[in-house]
Design a protein around this motif. Structure first.
Motif, PDB file in Angstrom:
ATOM      1  N   LEU A 148       0.832  -1.209   0.000  1.00 39.95           N
ATOM      2  CA  LEU A 148       0.000   0.000   0.000  1.00 39.95           C
ATOM      3  C   LEU A 148       0.867   1.260   0.000  1.00 39.95           C
ATOM      4  CD1 LEU A 148      -2.759  -1.092   2.538  1.00 39.95           C
ATOM      5  CD2 LEU A 148      -3.102  -0.623   0.104  1.00 39.95           C
ATOM      6  N   ILE A 149       1.947   1.235   0.768  1.00 44.09           N
ATOM      7  CA  ILE A 149       2.854   2.392   0.783  1.00 44.09           C
ATOM      8  C   ILE A 149       3.482   2.591  -0.596  1.00 44.09           C
ATOM      9  CG2 ILE A 149       5.022   3.273   1.739  1.00 44.09           C
ATOM     10  CD1 ILE A 149       4.265   1.874   4.369  1.00 44.09           C
ATOM     11  N   PHE A 150       3.845   1.486  -1.251  1.00 42.71           N
ATOM     12  CA  PHE A 150       4.423   1.575  -2.595  1.00 42.71           C
ATOM     13  C   PHE A 150       3.442   2.231  -3.565  1.00 42.71           C
ATOM     14  CE2 PHE A 150       4.545  -0.348  -6.844  1.00 42.71           C
ATOM     15  CZ  PHE A 150       5.783   0.099  -7.276  1.00 42.71           C
ATOM     16  N   PHE A 151       2.191   1.766  -3.571  1.00 47.22           N
ATOM     17  CA  PHE A 151       1.210   2.332  -4.493  1.00 47.22           C
ATOM     18  C   PHE A 151       0.863   3.776  -4.123  1.00 47.22           C
ATOM     19  CE2 PHE A 151       0.099  -2.233  -5.223  1.00 47.22           C
ATOM     20  CZ  PHE A 151       0.426  -2.246  -6.569  1.00 47.22           C
ATOM     21  N   ALA A 152       0.961   4.095  -2.836  1.00 44.79           N
ATOM     22  CA  ALA A 152       0.609   5.452  -2.394  1.00 44.79           C
ATOM     23  C   ALA A 152       1.533   6.509  -2.997  1.00 44.79           C
ATOM     24  CB  ALA A 152       0.653   5.524  -0.866  1.00 44.79           C
ATOM     25  N   TRP A 153       2.814   6.167  -3.242  1.00 47.06           N
ATOM     26  CA  TRP A 153       3.708   7.172  -3.846  1.00 47.06           C
ATOM     27  C   TRP A 153       3.924   6.940  -5.338  1.00 47.06           C
ATOM     28  CZ3 TRP A 153       8.026   5.587  -6.403  1.00 47.06           C
ATOM     29  CH2 TRP A 153       8.603   4.367  -6.053  1.00 47.06           C
TER      30      TRP A 153
ATOM     31  N   LEU B  76      -5.604  11.718 -20.013  1.00 44.06           N
ATOM     32  CA  LEU B  76      -6.427  11.214 -18.918  1.00 44.06           C
ATOM     33  C   LEU B  76      -7.590  12.148 -18.649  1.00 44.06           C
ATOM     34  CD1 LEU B  76      -3.627  10.123 -16.413  1.00 44.06           C
ATOM     35  CD2 LEU B  76      -4.940   8.665 -17.942  1.00 44.06           C
ATOM     36  N   LEU B  77      -8.767  11.577 -18.479  1.00 39.89           N
ATOM     37  CA  LEU B  77      -9.930  12.379 -18.110  1.00 39.89           C
ATOM     38  C   LEU B  77      -9.776  12.893 -16.690  1.00 39.89           C
ATOM     39  CD1 LEU B  77     -12.732  10.068 -19.544  1.00 39.89           C
ATOM     40  CD2 LEU B  77     -11.845  12.173 -20.563  1.00 39.89           C
ATOM     41  N   PRO B  78     -10.348  14.056 -16.379  1.00 41.15           N
ATOM     42  CA  PRO B  78     -10.245  14.585 -15.010  1.00 41.15           C
ATOM     43  C   PRO B  78     -10.716  13.588 -13.965  1.00 41.15           C
ATOM     44  CG  PRO B  78     -11.108  16.259 -16.481  1.00 41.15           C
ATOM     45  CD  PRO B  78     -11.049  14.991 -17.281  1.00 41.15           C
ATOM     46  N   GLY B  79     -11.787  12.847 -14.287  1.00 41.57           N
ATOM     47  CA  GLY B  79     -12.290  11.849 -13.338  1.00 41.57           C
ATOM     48  C   GLY B  79     -11.280  10.755 -13.070  1.00 41.57           C
ATOM     49  N   ALA B  80     -10.548  10.344 -14.129  1.00 46.22           N
ATOM     50  CA  ALA B  80      -9.540   9.299 -13.963  1.00 46.22           C
ATOM     51  C   ALA B  80      -8.386   9.793 -13.110  1.00 46.22           C
ATOM     52  CB  ALA B  80      -9.030   8.844 -15.327  1.00 46.22           C
ATOM     53  N   ARG B  81      -7.994  11.045 -13.308  1.00 50.58           N
ATOM     54  CA  ARG B  81      -6.916  11.612 -12.491  1.00 50.58           C
ATOM     55  C   ARG B  81      -7.336  11.651 -11.019  1.00 50.58           C
ATOM     56  NH1 ARG B  81      -5.752  17.036 -16.120  1.00 50.58           N
ATOM     57  NH2 ARG B  81      -5.695  15.999 -18.155  1.00 50.58           N
ATOM     58  N   GLY B  82      -8.553  12.133 -10.792  1.00 49.36           N
ATOM     59  CA  GLY B  82      -9.042  12.206  -9.411  1.00 49.36           C
ATOM     60  C   GLY B  82      -9.123  10.847  -8.764  1.00 49.36           C
ATOM     61  N   ALA B  83      -9.566   9.847  -9.541  1.00 49.55           N
ATOM     62  CA  ALA B  83      -9.683   8.492  -8.996  1.00 49.55           C
ATOM     63  C   ALA B  83      -8.309   7.937  -8.624  1.00 49.55           C
ATOM     64  CB  ALA B  83     -10.366   7.578 -10.015  1.00 49.55           C
ATOM     65  N   ALA B  84      -7.289   8.236  -9.449  1.00 47.88           N
ATOM     66  CA  ALA B  84      -5.945   7.745  -9.166  1.00 47.88           C
ATOM     67  C   ALA B  84      -5.406   8.343  -7.874  1.00 47.88           C
ATOM     68  CB  ALA B  84      -5.012   8.085 -10.333  1.00 47.88           C
ATOM     69  N   PHE B  85      -5.573   9.660  -7.709  1.00 45.29           N
ATOM     70  CA  PHE B  85      -5.079  10.297  -6.488  1.00 45.29           C
ATOM     71  C   PHE B  85      -5.909   9.866  -5.267  1.00 45.29           C
ATOM     72  CE2 PHE B  85      -3.186  13.249  -9.586  1.00 45.29           C
ATOM     73  CZ  PHE B  85      -1.883  13.261  -9.105  1.00 45.29           C
ATOM     74  N   ALA B  86      -7.208   9.635  -5.478  1.00 41.23           N
ATOM     75  CA  ALA B  86      -8.045   9.148  -4.378  1.00 41.23           C
ATOM     76  C   ALA B  86      -7.610   7.751  -3.950  1.00 41.23           C
ATOM     77  CB  ALA B  86      -9.509   9.136  -4.799  1.00 41.23           C
ATOM     78  N   ALA B  87      -7.262   6.906  -4.932  1.00 43.57           N
ATOM     79  CA  ALA B  87      -6.782   5.551  -4.611  1.00 43.57           C
ATOM     80  C   ALA B  87      -5.487   5.616  -3.814  1.00 43.57           C
ATOM     81  CB  ALA B  87      -6.572   4.754  -5.899  1.00 43.57           C
TER      82      ALA B  87
ATOM     83  N   ALA C 183      -4.884   4.318  -0.018  1.00 39.97           N
ATOM     84  CA  ALA C 183      -3.790   3.400   0.287  1.00 39.97           C
ATOM     85  C   ALA C 183      -3.026   3.863   1.524  1.00 39.97           C
ATOM     86  CB  ALA C 183      -2.846   3.283  -0.910  1.00 39.97           C
ATOM     87  N   VAL C 184      -2.807   5.175   1.629  1.00 36.67           N
ATOM     88  CA  VAL C 184      -2.122   5.718   2.803  1.00 36.67           C
ATOM     89  C   VAL C 184      -2.943   5.467   4.066  1.00 36.67           C
ATOM     90  CG1 VAL C 184      -1.328   7.833   3.929  1.00 36.67           C
ATOM     91  CG2 VAL C 184      -0.883   7.470   1.497  1.00 36.67           C
ATOM     92  N   ILE C 185      -4.243   5.754   3.985  1.00 36.89           N
ATOM     93  CA  ILE C 185      -5.119   5.564   5.142  1.00 36.89           C
ATOM     94  C   ILE C 185      -5.147   4.106   5.574  1.00 36.89           C
ATOM     95  CG2 ILE C 185      -7.516   5.691   5.932  1.00 36.89           C
ATOM     96  CD1 ILE C 185      -7.849   8.122   4.068  1.00 36.89           C
ATOM     97  N   ALA C 186      -5.266   3.203   4.584  1.00 37.45           N
ATOM     98  CA  ALA C 186      -5.307   1.773   4.901  1.00 37.45           C
ATOM     99  C   ALA C 186      -3.990   1.303   5.526  1.00 37.45           C
ATOM    100  CB  ALA C 186      -5.606   0.972   3.638  1.00 37.45           C
ATOM    101  N   ALA C 187      -2.863   1.795   5.003  1.00 39.22           N
ATOM    102  CA  ALA C 187      -1.559   1.401   5.538  1.00 39.22           C
ATOM    103  C   ALA C 187      -1.401   1.854   6.988  1.00 39.22           C
ATOM    104  CB  ALA C 187      -0.440   1.984   4.676  1.00 39.22           C
ATOM    105  N   VAL C 188      -1.800   3.102   7.265  1.00 36.28           N
ATOM    106  CA  VAL C 188      -1.700   3.623   8.632  1.00 36.28           C
ATOM    107  C   VAL C 188      -2.613   2.843   9.566  1.00 36.28           C
ATOM    108  CG1 VAL C 188      -2.155   5.629  10.091  1.00 36.28           C
ATOM    109  CG2 VAL C 188      -0.989   5.933   7.905  1.00 36.28           C
ATOM    110  N   PHE C 189      -3.839   2.576   9.112  1.00 36.28           N
ATOM    111  CA  PHE C 189      -4.817   1.894   9.965  1.00 36.28           C
ATOM    112  C   PHE C 189      -4.359   0.474  10.291  1.00 36.28           C
ATOM    113  CE2 PHE C 189      -8.681  -0.551  10.745  1.00 36.28           C
ATOM    114  CZ  PHE C 189      -9.303   0.256  11.687  1.00 36.28           C
ATOM    115  N   LEU C 190      -3.874  -0.251   9.273  1.00 40.29           N
ATOM    116  CA  LEU C 190      -3.475  -1.640   9.494  1.00 40.29           C
ATOM    117  C   LEU C 190      -2.255  -1.755  10.405  1.00 40.29           C
ATOM    118  CD1 LEU C 190      -3.920  -3.126   5.912  1.00 40.29           C
ATOM    119  CD2 LEU C 190      -5.264  -3.691   7.929  1.00 40.29           C
ATOM    120  N   SER C 191      -1.327  -0.798  10.282  1.00 38.89           N
ATOM    121  CA  SER C 191      -0.097  -0.898  11.057  1.00 38.89           C
ATOM    122  C   SER C 191      -0.211  -0.297  12.452  1.00 38.89           C
ATOM    123  CB  SER C 191       1.051  -0.233  10.300  1.00 38.89           C
ATOM    124  OG  SER C 191       0.749   1.125  10.021  1.00 38.89           O
ATOM    125  N   ARG C 192      -0.973   0.783  12.585  1.00 40.48           N
ATOM    126  CA  ARG C 192      -1.035   1.503  13.861  1.00 40.48           C
ATOM    127  C   ARG C 192      -2.124   1.005  14.804  1.00 40.48           C
ATOM    128  NH1 ARG C 192       3.386   4.630  15.187  1.00 40.48           N
ATOM    129  NH2 ARG C 192       4.287   5.456  13.268  1.00 40.48           N
TER     130      ARG C 192
END
Length: 278
Positions: free
Chosen positions: A128-133, A150-161, A165-174
């Motif tokens: 998850l950390i790898f995909f986050a950066w 890239l469509l604006p929606g696709a760009r937004g979806a990529a950054f949202a993903a 990933a960051v949130i999931a990584a922090v939650f799972l580890s902390r």
């Protein structure tokens, strides 16, 4: 045992050829389809190196995570655990078989089940950390280079993903107490009464594993992230090298950026190992 292995191999090969035939038709049986267009030694060497990185680097993570938690697993055993996990991921939809297969393989190799669960989750955190950066970096490259529109929606979806990933990584580890609570809740079920002592031990081992994971020294963290990046990029570079060998002019950075996003999305495709999607 050998006879069964041969039968499984032949069946797998036949199913693979059948799938290729459905996609490509008679081109599957034409010799020119498999004729290499470029024989550059540099590309061949890069393909070999990336192939080794794809399969060997992820096992380094397993080996380091176990050693960091005072479980002295040999590197050879770590490779076996990783290969078992890949096999499990290839059989189950959305790669969901990866974690259970990792735990089962490590358990057979003498690693406590709770620690094995911890290692499986820690591998997920590193991914998850790898995909986050890497995904935002890839999207920025695709936009600035003009490789894809890239469509604006696709760009937004990529950054949202990447953000998820960051949130999931922090939650799972902390916050390991959530998984601990689930294991202890299962131990209180009447049907699980005979396994209650073992489940409580699993919960303790898992909690200890996650705490040890957070206390790993900086040198371990550096090697873990390098091994994670080497494993993923090894697969991406291997595909690019094969494309070049067969005459495609695909750019290296564009291929890495596109495959990176596709790989993350493939984890949500409900087919075994994302078969057919990538």
């Amino acid at each position: 045992m050998l006879k069964r292995t041969v039968i499984v191999f032949l069946l797998s090969f036949a199913l693979g050829i059948s799938g290729l035939y459905l996609a490509l038709g008679e081109a599957v049986f034409r010799p020119e389809t498999y004729r290499v267009q470029s024989s550059g030694l540099l590309i061949v060497g890069l393909a070999i190196v990336s192939f080794l990185a794809k399969w060997l680097a992820p096992a380094v993570r397993v080996w380091l995570l176990c050693r960091g938690q005072k479980v002295y697993l040999s590197y050879r055993s770590a490779i076996l655990a990783h290969l078992s996990a890949i096999f499990g991921a290839a059989l189950a939809p959305q790669n969901t078989g990866f974690a259970p297969a990792t735990v089962a393989a490590l358990s057979r190799l003498g690693v406590p089940v709770g620690t094995g669960i911890g290692v499986a989750i820690q591998i997920a955190v590193l991914d998850l950390i790898f995909f986050a950066w890497s995904i935002p970096a890839g999207v920025v490259y695709l936009i600035r280079s003009g490789t894809l529109e890239l469509l604006p929606g696709a760009r937004g979806a990529a950054f949202a993903a990447a953000g998820l990933a960051v949130i999931a990584a922090v939650f799972l580890s902390r916050y390991p107490r959530l998984v601990v609570s689930l294991i202890l809740a299962a131990a209180r079920w009447r049907v699980m009464a005979r396994f209650a002592p073992r489940l409580r031990r699993v919960a303790r081992d898992y909690y200890r594993s996650m705490r040890e994971f957070l206390r790993l020294p900086a040198s371990y963290w550096s090697m873990l992230h390098l091994a994670t990046a080497a494993g993923w990029f090894g697969g991406f570079v291997l595909l690019w090298a094969l494309l070049r060998l067969y005459g495609s002019g695909a750019g290296l950075l564009a291929t890495l950026a596109i495959l990176n996003t596709i790989t993350l999305i493939s984890h949500f495709v409900p087919t075994p190992g994302a078969a057919g999607f990538v």
